[in-house]
Design a protein around this motif. Structure first.
Motif, PDB file in Angstrom:
ATOM      1  N   ALA A 100       0.822  -1.216   0.000  1.00 52.69           N
ATOM      2  CA  ALA A 100       0.000   0.000   0.000  1.00 52.69           C
ATOM      3  C   ALA A 100       0.857   1.267   0.000  1.00 52.69           C
ATOM      4  CB  ALA A 100      -0.928  -0.005   1.207  1.00 52.69           C
ATOM      5  N   HIS A 101       2.121   1.121  -0.319  1.00 54.77           N
ATOM      6  CA  HIS A 101       3.019   2.284  -0.340  1.00 54.77           C
ATOM      7  C   HIS A 101       2.464   3.360  -1.272  1.00 54.77           C
ATOM      8  CE1 HIS A 101       6.710   4.599  -0.209  1.00 54.77           C
ATOM      9  NE2 HIS A 101       6.701   4.635  -1.525  1.00 54.77           N
ATOM     10  N   GLY A 102       2.436   4.581  -0.788  1.00 56.53           N
ATOM     11  CA  GLY A 102       1.933   5.688  -1.589  1.00 56.53           C
ATOM     12  C   GLY A 102       0.458   5.959  -1.412  1.00 56.53           C
ATOM     13  N   ALA A 103      -0.271   5.033  -0.771  1.00 57.65           N
ATOM     14  CA  ALA A 103      -1.695   5.252  -0.519  1.00 57.65           C
ATOM     15  C   ALA A 103      -1.866   6.222   0.640  1.00 57.65           C
ATOM     16  CB  ALA A 103      -2.382   3.925  -0.206  1.00 57.65           C
ATOM     17  N   ALA A 104      -3.079   6.705   0.814  1.00 60.08           N
ATOM     18  CA  ALA A 104      -3.381   7.600   1.931  1.00 60.08           C
ATOM     19  C   ALA A 104      -3.176   6.852   3.256  1.00 60.08           C
ATOM     20  CB  ALA A 104      -4.817   8.090   1.824  1.00 60.08           C
ATOM     21  N   PRO A 105      -2.845   7.575   4.333  1.00 59.07           N
ATOM     22  CA  PRO A 105      -2.577   6.910   5.618  1.00 59.07           C
ATOM     23  C   PRO A 105      -3.691   5.975   6.081  1.00 59.07           C
ATOM     24  CG  PRO A 105      -1.882   9.196   5.730  1.00 59.07           C
ATOM     25  CD  PRO A 105      -2.582   9.026   4.413  1.00 59.07           C
ATOM     26  N   VAL A 106      -4.946   6.404   5.942  1.00 58.35           N
ATOM     27  CA  VAL A 106      -6.047   5.543   6.393  1.00 58.35           C
ATOM     28  C   VAL A 106      -6.091   4.260   5.561  1.00 58.35           C
ATOM     29  CG1 VAL A 106      -8.557   5.341   6.583  1.00 58.35           C
ATOM     30  CG2 VAL A 106      -7.420   7.443   7.324  1.00 58.35           C
ATOM     31  N   ALA A 107      -5.827   4.357   4.277  1.00 59.76           N
ATOM     32  CA  ALA A 107      -5.833   3.174   3.417  1.00 59.76           C
ATOM     33  C   ALA A 107      -4.697   2.227   3.799  1.00 59.76           C
ATOM     34  CB  ALA A 107      -5.716   3.590   1.951  1.00 59.76           C
TER      35      ALA A 107
ATOM     36  N   ASP B  14     -22.045  -9.611   8.080  1.00 63.60           N
ATOM     37  CA  ASP B  14     -21.042  -9.157   7.103  1.00 63.60           C
ATOM     38  C   ASP B  14     -19.767  -8.812   7.856  1.00 63.60           C
ATOM     39  OD1 ASP B  14     -19.514  -8.098   5.095  1.00 63.60           O
ATOM     40  OD2 ASP B  14     -20.805  -6.359   4.712  1.00 63.60           O
ATOM     41  N   ARG B  15     -19.007  -9.828   8.183  1.00 66.45           N
ATOM     42  CA  ARG B  15     -17.863  -9.618   9.073  1.00 66.45           C
ATOM     43  C   ARG B  15     -16.716  -8.879   8.394  1.00 66.45           C
ATOM     44  NH1 ARG B  15     -18.483 -15.466  12.171  1.00 66.45           N
ATOM     45  NH2 ARG B  15     -20.567 -14.945  12.986  1.00 66.45           N
ATOM     46  N   GLU B  16     -16.533  -9.127   7.122  1.00 63.14           N
ATOM     47  CA  GLU B  16     -15.481  -8.413   6.408  1.00 63.14           C
ATOM     48  C   GLU B  16     -15.809  -6.919   6.328  1.00 63.14           C
ATOM     49  OE1 GLU B  16     -13.162  -8.454   2.083  1.00 63.14           O
ATOM     50  OE2 GLU B  16     -14.529 -10.072   2.623  1.00 63.14           O
ATOM     51  N   GLY B  17     -17.032  -6.597   5.945  1.00 60.41           N
ATOM     52  CA  GLY B  17     -17.435  -5.200   5.861  1.00 60.41           C
ATOM     53  C   GLY B  17     -17.420  -4.524   7.218  1.00 60.41           C
ATOM     54  N   PHE B  18     -17.896  -5.239   8.234  1.00 61.89           N
ATOM     55  CA  PHE B  18     -17.891  -4.691   9.592  1.00 61.89           C
ATOM     56  C   PHE B  18     -16.471  -4.411  10.058  1.00 61.89           C
ATOM     57  CE2 PHE B  18     -17.520  -5.385  14.184  1.00 61.89           C
ATOM     58  CZ  PHE B  18     -18.442  -4.467  14.662  1.00 61.89           C
ATOM     59  N   PHE B  19     -15.576  -5.352   9.790  1.00 60.38           N
ATOM     60  CA  PHE B  19     -14.185  -5.183  10.211  1.00 60.38           C
ATOM     61  C   PHE B  19     -13.562  -3.974   9.528  1.00 60.38           C
ATOM     62  CE2 PHE B  19      -9.633  -5.911   9.801  1.00 60.38           C
ATOM     63  CZ  PHE B  19      -9.270  -6.249  11.097  1.00 60.38           C
ATOM     64  N   ARG B  20     -13.768  -3.845   8.220  1.00 60.05           N
ATOM     65  CA  ARG B  20     -13.173  -2.729   7.495  1.00 60.05           C
ATOM     66  C   ARG B  20     -13.686  -1.391   8.043  1.00 60.05           C
ATOM     67  NH1 ARG B  20     -14.640  -4.127   2.783  1.00 60.05           N
ATOM     68  NH2 ARG B  20     -12.780  -5.395   2.389  1.00 60.05           N
ATOM     69  N   HIS B  21     -14.977  -1.321   8.320  1.00 57.91           N
ATOM     70  CA  HIS B  21     -15.527  -0.093   8.900  1.00 57.91           C
ATOM     71  C   HIS B  21     -14.919   0.178  10.271  1.00 57.91           C
ATOM     72  CE1 HIS B  21     -18.386   2.931  10.264  1.00 57.91           C
ATOM     73  NE2 HIS B  21     -18.595   2.192  11.341  1.00 57.91           N
ATOM     74  N   ALA B  22     -14.829  -0.871  11.090  1.00 59.09           N
ATOM     75  CA  ALA B  22     -14.326  -0.685  12.454  1.00 59.09           C
ATOM     76  C   ALA B  22     -12.880  -0.219  12.463  1.00 59.09           C
ATOM     77  CB  ALA B  22     -14.474  -1.991  13.237  1.00 59.09           C
ATOM     78  N   VAL B  23     -12.020  -0.808  11.627  1.00 59.81           N
ATOM     79  CA  VAL B  23     -10.618  -0.407  11.656  1.00 59.81           C
ATOM     80  C   VAL B  23     -10.415   0.960  11.012  1.00 59.81           C
ATOM     81  CG1 VAL B  23      -9.777  -2.776  11.816  1.00 59.81           C
ATOM     82  CG2 VAL B  23      -9.997  -1.706   9.561  1.00 59.81           C
ATOM     83  N   THR B  24     -11.318   1.341  10.100  1.00 60.12           N
ATOM     84  CA  THR B  24     -11.258   2.709   9.577  1.00 60.12           C
ATOM     85  C   THR B  24     -11.562   3.706  10.687  1.00 60.12           C
ATOM     86  OG1 THR B  24     -11.907   1.973   7.366  1.00 60.12           O
ATOM     87  CG2 THR B  24     -12.205   4.301   7.864  1.00 60.12           C
ATOM     88  N   GLN B  25     -12.510   3.354  11.546  1.00 62.47           N
ATOM     89  CA  GLN B  25     -12.802   4.208  12.702  1.00 62.47           C
ATOM     90  C   GLN B  25     -11.613   4.258  13.660  1.00 62.47           C
ATOM     91  OE1 GLN B  25     -15.506   5.566  10.970  1.00 62.47           O
ATOM     92  NE2 GLN B  25     -15.897   6.110  13.106  1.00 62.47           N
TER      93      GLN B  25
ATOM     94  N   GLY C  61      -9.422   7.385  14.993  1.00 64.78           N
ATOM     95  CA  GLY C  61      -9.196   7.547  16.435  1.00 64.78           C
ATOM     96  C   GLY C  61      -7.759   7.859  16.788  1.00 64.78           C
ATOM     97  N   VAL C  62      -6.810   7.407  15.958  1.00 70.44           N
ATOM     98  CA  VAL C  62      -5.397   7.714  16.237  1.00 70.44           C
ATOM     99  C   VAL C  62      -4.946   8.995  15.542  1.00 70.44           C
ATOM    100  CG1 VAL C  62      -4.804   5.293  16.640  1.00 70.44           C
ATOM    101  CG2 VAL C  62      -4.518   6.262  14.354  1.00 70.44           C
ATOM    102  N   GLY C  63      -5.892   9.650  14.870  1.00 66.69           N
ATOM    103  CA  GLY C  63      -5.566  10.942  14.264  1.00 66.69           C
ATOM    104  C   GLY C  63      -5.270  10.915  12.789  1.00 66.69           C
ATOM    105  N   LEU C  64      -5.387   9.739  12.141  1.00 68.33           N
ATOM    106  CA  LEU C  64      -5.125   9.693  10.700  1.00 68.33           C
ATOM    107  C   LEU C  64      -6.258  10.392   9.969  1.00 68.33           C
ATOM    108  CD1 LEU C  64      -3.851   6.030  10.271  1.00 68.33           C
ATOM    109  CD2 LEU C  64      -2.501   8.111  10.540  1.00 68.33           C
ATOM    110  N   ARG C  65      -5.891  11.199   8.996  1.00 65.55           N
ATOM    111  CA  ARG C  65      -6.895  11.970   8.255  1.00 65.55           C
ATOM    112  C   ARG C  65      -7.355  11.204   7.026  1.00 65.55           C
ATOM    113  NH1 ARG C  65      -6.638  17.234  10.247  1.00 65.55           N
ATOM    114  NH2 ARG C  65      -4.734  17.735  11.368  1.00 65.55           N
TER     115      ARG C  65
END
Length: 228
Positions: free
Chosen positions: A84-91, A209-220, A224-228
């Motif tokens: 994911a090099h070069g992607a946005a921090p959240v990605a 939908d565990r995959e979708g739930f997980f992706r949403h949760a880790v994006t949150q 939470g750690v300040g990534l924009r």
């Protein structure tokens, strides 16, 4: 032409690998608490005294398995970060977290060994710390790069927690704000809580939908750690 010493080293490495593979099968069948050197030796057709030349005790074999598991998980996280090099921090953060989840689902017994119930009578030695730190260091690196680049969102901690926040920052990432250190430790624990809940069945009849739930949760968690 290989030397006798080189051939002995290869033979030892092959036997060591076979012992660890047999031990992993025993983990899957019996759990870590019932890991037995005698049972491993019996499966491999070895006498116990021969196996003890490779692993003098059950605890040493457990330690080797734990380090291997942490290293395998860490390698997965590092590959995801690099891909994911070069992607946005959240990605980048999300890619690493998804790699952690995928590894856990693919290696449930090894995940249980390192993040499940403690093994009675076993205390992990300091030699496990570098391997155990790899995922955390990947996540810290993503936060650090964002802090040095686009910047982090403003975070806050209660005044009563400030001394603990400063201690965490000093221990884990002295170049990051103490508020970020607190959020980072919370996110790290929540990441593995999400994986553990899925792997150990706590999401049964709760999350479909565990995959979708997980992706949403880790994006949150990333927010939470300040990534924009």
């Amino acid at each position: 032409m290989s030397t006798p010493q080189g051939a002995r080293a290869r033979a030892r490495a092959e036997v060591t690998a076979a012992i660890k593979e047999a031990a992993r099968r025993q983990l899957a069948d019996e759990g870590a608490a019932k890991l037995s050197l005698r049972a491993v030796a019996r499966e491999l057709g070895m006498v116990s005294s021969a196996l003890y030349r490779y692993f003098p005790s059950r605890d040493e074999l457990l330690t080797a398995l734990i380090i291997d598991a942490y290293d395998s998980l860490g390698e997965s996280a590092e590959r995801a970060r690099d891909a994911a090099h070069g992607a946005a921090p959240v990605a980048r953060w999300t890619a690493v977290c998804e790699a952690v989840r995928c590894w856990g689902l693919a290696h449930p017994h090894e995940y249980a060994l390192i993040y499940g119930s403690p093994v009675p009578g076993y205390a992990a030695p300091e030699t496990t710390v570098p391997a155990a730190s790899r995922v955390g260091l990947v996540l810290i690196g993503i936060i650090r790069a964002a802090h040095e680049g686009p910047g982090l969102a403003d975070l806050a901690v209660p005044a009563s927690l400030r001394p603990e926040a400063e201690r965490m920052a000093a221990d884990l990432a002295p170049d990051l704000p103490p508020e970020v250190a607190v959020a980072m430790v919370a996110a790290w624990s929540q990441l593995f809580g999400l994986v553990s809940f899925e792997l150990f069945g706590q999401f049964h009849k709760v999350v479909e939908d565990r995959e979708g739930f997980f992706r949403h949760a880790v994006t949150q968690l990333a927010r939470g750690v300040g990534l924009r």
